[in-house]
Write a protein that holds these residues in place. Structure first.
Motif, PDB file in Angstrom:
ATOM      1  N   PRO A  79       0.805  -1.231   0.000  1.00 53.79           N
ATOM      2  CA  PRO A  79       0.000   0.000   0.000  1.00 53.79           C
ATOM      3  C   PRO A  79       0.835   1.277   0.000  1.00 53.79           C
ATOM      4  CG  PRO A  79      -0.859  -1.593   1.583  1.00 53.79           C
ATOM      5  CD  PRO A  79       0.451  -2.151   1.096  1.00 53.79           C
ATOM      6  N   LEU A  80       1.967   1.280   0.719  1.00 54.91           N
ATOM      7  CA  LEU A  80       2.829   2.477   0.726  1.00 54.91           C
ATOM      8  C   LEU A  80       3.359   2.773  -0.660  1.00 54.91           C
ATOM      9  CD1 LEU A  80       4.910   2.017   4.019  1.00 54.91           C
ATOM     10  CD2 LEU A  80       3.104   3.687   3.586  1.00 54.91           C
ATOM     11  N   GLU A  81       3.796   1.717  -1.346  1.00 59.94           N
ATOM     12  CA  GLU A  81       4.351   1.897  -2.695  1.00 59.94           C
ATOM     13  C   GLU A  81       3.261   2.335  -3.677  1.00 59.94           C
ATOM     14  OE1 GLU A  81       7.064   0.120  -0.252  1.00 59.94           O
ATOM     15  OE2 GLU A  81       5.127  -0.830  -0.763  1.00 59.94           O
ATOM     16  N   SER A  82       2.067   1.730  -3.517  1.00 58.84           N
ATOM     17  CA  SER A  82       0.960   2.112  -4.414  1.00 58.84           C
ATOM     18  C   SER A  82       0.601   3.584  -4.240  1.00 58.84           C
ATOM     19  CB  SER A  82      -0.265   1.235  -4.133  1.00 58.84           C
ATOM     20  OG  SER A  82       0.016  -0.113  -4.436  1.00 58.84           O
ATOM     21  N   ALA A  83       0.586   4.042  -2.993  1.00 60.11           N
ATOM     22  CA  ALA A  83       0.265   5.447  -2.722  1.00 60.11           C
ATOM     23  C   ALA A  83       1.327   6.364  -3.318  1.00 60.11           C
ATOM     24  CB  ALA A  83       0.141   5.670  -1.223  1.00 60.11           C
ATOM     25  N   LEU A  84       2.588   5.946  -3.188  1.00 58.90           N
ATOM     26  CA  LEU A  84       3.666   6.789  -3.723  1.00 58.90           C
ATOM     27  C   LEU A  84       3.635   6.807  -5.249  1.00 58.90           C
ATOM     28  CD1 LEU A  84       5.956   8.605  -2.875  1.00 58.90           C
ATOM     29  CD2 LEU A  84       7.495   6.618  -2.874  1.00 58.90           C
ATOM     30  N   ARG A  85       3.327   5.666  -5.851  1.00 61.16           N
ATOM     31  CA  ARG A  85       3.221   5.647  -7.319  1.00 61.16           C
ATOM     32  C   ARG A  85       2.088   6.565  -7.795  1.00 61.16           C
ATOM     33  NH1 ARG A  85       6.518   3.038 -10.339  1.00 61.16           N
ATOM     34  NH2 ARG A  85       7.493   1.067  -9.703  1.00 61.16           N
ATOM     35  N   GLY A  94       9.795   2.702   4.130  1.00 59.09           N
ATOM     36  CA  GLY A  94       9.699   2.372   2.707  1.00 59.09           C
ATOM     37  C   GLY A  94      11.056   2.433   2.033  1.00 59.09           C
ATOM     38  N   GLY A  95      11.283   1.522   1.111  1.00 55.54           N
ATOM     39  CA  GLY A  95      12.573   1.521   0.426  1.00 55.54           C
ATOM     40  C   GLY A  95      12.564   0.701  -0.833  1.00 55.54           C
ATOM     41  N   HIS A  96      11.410   0.574  -1.464  1.00 57.13           N
ATOM     42  CA  HIS A  96      11.314  -0.223  -2.691  1.00 57.13           C
ATOM     43  C   HIS A  96      12.201   0.395  -3.776  1.00 57.13           C
ATOM     44  CE1 HIS A  96       9.682  -2.156  -6.257  1.00 57.13           C
ATOM     45  NE2 HIS A  96       9.005  -3.009  -5.453  1.00 57.13           N
TER      46      HIS A  96
END
Length: 824
Positions: free
Chosen positions: A660-666, A707-709
């Motif tokens: 979810p964090l990555e989706s929000a950042l995208r 986060g660190g993807h």
């Protein structure tokens, strides 16, 4: 690898690399969708100042954005290098104006290169170079052949300090626009371009400039001043020929109670010849000559006149009305004579009261008010009264009906008039283009043969201005020549051309600068013209822009260009002021960029100017000076640099899961691409910066919560650098290469966004106070206007700029923007 933000090393490296690689050179003819972008070229009166930095930074952002959008971009630069300041500086410093000019151009270019402006340096020229002004002279001779260049004796605006003629547009409130000296009227024999032949086209073709503001179109239309009315014939006592008067209100003829001519009018001499009035007229003329044209036309102040002892015949009433000379009538406007209708013109009214002349009402709001007393001139609509058979005619129809009536009786005719006068191009100064005419006692005016161009300026000249004569008159060896026709003793014209001639076609020369056989090749010019985006100040609305449009139309008639308008899209940036006054060398209030560049770097300064507010608004330089750059943009660029450095070495291994964090950042990345692209397209660079600041904040928040993807972070950083590149070219280029890319980021494609990811649930609402971004607030996309205003007014950041006051004006653009206007 150096990890600190060493902007000096970065700027020096990439500035040299771009210039050596000719990174911004454009082809002779565009191969892709073209964008010809031009900024009004600068005058080299010293180093650049912050006004230059503002407009060049705006312009360069437009050029770089266009390149990344896939266009072939031509972004040239040159110097408007002739002019009075160089000559005055030469006198003051005892140096040649050429040296002063070239030294300043060197300063300009060094600063431009340091600031990273992406100009095509292969197309540079200076208007003071004979290779350029040769073609000014060529155009003059072609205009002369077509009857568009002519010489006559006329009253001119004269600056006693600079000892030269000024165009009407160069007189501001009765004073010289450069030195602020009161301007006087002086009769001189001058050269003119017949711009009035093109007045109709200059008005009609304004509609073709779809990228101009309505304000600019209005300024040009008002200056050209096209009006429709009638020419009316007045018989004058003792004169064989009637005098023609132009009026926009022939329906007020029944209220004409006196007749006024300019003191300079030849009729005035004829009327007073052999009478005591002759001496009075001479004295009155001398008094009026000390007034500027602006003073004479002003509605303020007492008007003065002289009764000339004769009468005219009102053509519709048959009444004898006195003939006066008055300072508020000018020989150069209309026919130099007016019918005075004091009941319906305030200047006539004031004059009539002063000299006890009759005042008659011939228009009233209603017929019942036909005899009502007039406390001042009535200029409203209504019906004609006291006007014979036309009584009761509504003013919406009266002008045409009365003019038709006059025409049927041979008393007048329908006519059109213009406020604009022919362009006076003569200047009694040295540092300008010599006018290529020779005067021969036998042959008269003789054009210099085309194969003898350019007529170059002599180097050995006494630059001290002379009363009514050019310094060139002192160069006897240069002045005295043989007549090209008869070979007899002759002399050169010693006036030089108005420098607005130089800037009336320079954008065409950019396209074919090396050409030494003609001003330009039409096929090359037509491949790039018209200009797709022109940038420059609103101060040029009634000078450069009108003159350049006139030139374009003449060249079109000559078959040299295809387009009737040279720049259909124009962005007028606001002024950079200091304490409310425009920065200029002549005022001594300029701030040069050197200190800011040394302390904070080019990118921080460029970004500061772009973030200062909408391009069209004036920007007052802060009291703390360059110190303001540090907290506003330099520290933020350090954050950007740190973000890139800390995440550069993240390498994606396999297909890592995005939560979810990555989706929000995208989603944030794609929304930022969408709105920032819209901002760039609308030249809203200040809001574009605000969007990118929010993206950086989101990136830091993502990292702070663990986060660190690697894939998401790399996409974010690469997107951020691309979106920043047009505004901060050095940092973007450096970090792009540190990511391992070999090509320039400025040649990369602009990022695309995924519409589904960019669809907003929440959005960033920007809050501005007096045009400056003061807060960004996350709000629902369906927020109401009332809720927007409430959120904006309760923001602590915003309250600090309201000082407890209610805003004078609130502008909302749901759900993105709340703009508050606070009275200072």
């Amino acid at each position: 690898m150096q990890r600190d933000y060493d902007f000096k090393a970065i700027e020096e490296r990439w500035s040299k690399a771009w210039i050596n690689a000719k990174a911004w050179s454009a082809p002779d003819k565009p191969e892709a969708d073209k964008r010809y972008v031009v900024t009004m070229f600068p005058y080299p009166s010293g180093d650049l100042h912050m006004g230059h930095v503002e407009i060049f930074s705006i312009h360069d952002a437009i050029a770089r954005f266009s390149r990344m959008r896939g266009h072939d971009v031509l972004n040239p630069i040159g110097w408007d290098a002739f002019g009075l300041p160089a000559e005055n500086a030469a006198i003051k410093r005892n140096i040649h104006p050429k040296k002063w000019t070239y030294d300043n151009i060197d300063k300009h270019r060094r600063s431009m290169e340091r600031l990273g402006y992406s100009f095509d340096w292969d197309r540079v020229f200076l208007t003071c170079d004979p290779a350029y002004y040769r073609w000014n002279q060529w155009f003059f001779l072609k205009f002369y052949e077509r009857g568009l260049a002519y010489r006559k004796t006329a009253a001119a605006n004269w600056c006693p300090n600079d000892k030269t003629v000024l165009a009407n547009e160069q007189v501001i409130a009765g004073r010289c626009e450069r030195c602020d000296t009161p301007v006087v009227r002086k009769y001189l024999t001058q050269w003119f371009f017949k711009i009035t032949d093109y007045a109709d086209r200059l008005v009609d073709d304004l509609q073709l400039n779809s990228g101009w503001s309505e304000r600019l179109k209005m300024l040009q239309s008002n200056w050209i001043g096209r009006s429709h009315g009638a020419e009316v014939l007045f018989e004058i006592e003792g004169q064989r020929e009637p005098v023609t008067v132009y009026t926009t209100r022939p329906d007020t003829l029944w209220g004409a109670t006196f007749f006024v001519i300019a003191p300079e009018h030849p009729l005035a001499d004829a009327l007073v010849e052999g009478t005591p009035k002759a001496a009075e007229l001479a004295a009155f003329r001398d008094e009026v000559s000390r007034l500027s044209e602006i003073d004479r036309m002003s509605t303020e102040g007492e008007k003065k006149g002289l009764f000339l002892g004769k009468h005219a015949l009102n053509p519709v009433t048959g009444e004898r009305i006195p003939v006066w000379a008055a300072d508020y009538v000018l020989m150069e406007y209309g026919t130099g004579a007016i019918m005075a209708v004091p009941g319906h013109d305030q200047r006539d009214f004031d004059f009539a009261r002063l000299y006890d002349l009759p005042i008659k009402r011939v228009i009233a709001p209603a017929p019942a008010q036909a005899q009502a007393e007039l406390p001042e001139a009535f200029s409203g609509d209504g019906v004609l009264v006291n006007s014979g058979e036309f009584d009761g005619t509504p003013t919406s129809k009266s002008v045409v009906r009365v003019t038709d009536w006059l025409e049927a009786r041979g008393l007048g005719r329908h006519a059109k008039n213009f406020r604009i006068r022919d362009w006076l191009i003569s200047r009694q100064r040295y540092w300008g283009t010599p006018i290529p005419i020779i005067f021969c006692d036998t042959c008269g005016e003789v054009p210099v043969p085309l194969d003898e161009l350019p007529v170059e300026l002599p180097d050995e000249v006494d630059f001290a201005p002379q009363e009514g004569a050019s310094p060139l008159a002192s160069a006897a060896e240069w002045v005295n020549v043989s007549c090209p026709k008869c070979g007899g003793a002759s002399r050169r014209e010693t006036d030089t051309m108005d420098t607005f001639v130089d800037s009336s076609w320079y954008f065409l020369r950019y396209l074919d600068a090396p050409n030494d056989a003609s001003p330009f090749d039409p096929t090359v010019v037509n491949a790039w013209m018209p200009i797709d985006q022109y940038t420059g100040g609103i101060s040029h609305a009634v000078m450069h822009l009108i003159y350049a449009r006139f030139f374009q139309k003449v060249l079109m008639d000559m078959g040299m260009v295809r387009d009737p308008e040279p720049f259909p899209a124009l962005l007028n940036q606001g002024m950079v002021t200091m304490g409310g006054k425009v920065m200029s060398k002549s005022r001594g209030n300029v701030v040069e960029p050197v200190e800011a560049l040394d302390r904070f770097g080019s990118d921080a300064l460029r970004l500061y100017m772009l973030f200062s507010g909408p391009p069209e608004q004036d920007f007052d330089w802060p009291e703390e000076g360059v110190e303001a750059i540090g907290p506003r943009t330099y520290k933020w660029l350090q954050r950007v640099w740190q973000l890139c450095e800390e995440n550069r070495d993240i390498v994606a291994i396999g297909q890592l899961h995005e939560g979810p964090l990555e989706s929000a950042l995208r989603r944030q990345i794609h929304r930022t691409i969408k709105v920032t692209t819209e901002d760039y397209t609308a030249f809203s660079f200040n809001t574009a910066v605000a969007r990118l600041m929010e993206l950086v904040n989101q990136a830091y928040r993502y990292r702070q919560v663990g986060g660190g993807h690697p894939g998401v972070m790399r996409d974010l950083i690469e997107t951020l650098l691309k979106l920043l590149a047009p505004m901060t070219p050095f940092l973007a280029e450096e970090q792009w290469h540190r990511l391992g890319h070999e090509s320039s980021i400025h040649l990369e494609s602009w990022p695309d966004f995924d519409a589904a990811l960019a669809a907003e649930q929440d959005t960033t609402m920007i809050v501005q106070v007096n045009g400056k971004v003061r807060d960004t607030i996350q709000v629902p996309v369906d927020i109401s206007e009332a809720q927007m205003v409430e959120r904006a007014l309760t923001s602590e950041k915003v309250q600090a700029y309201l000082h407890g006051d209610e805003p004078a004006k609130v502008i909302t653009k749901p759900p993105k923007l709340v703009s508050l206007v606070v009275k200072s």
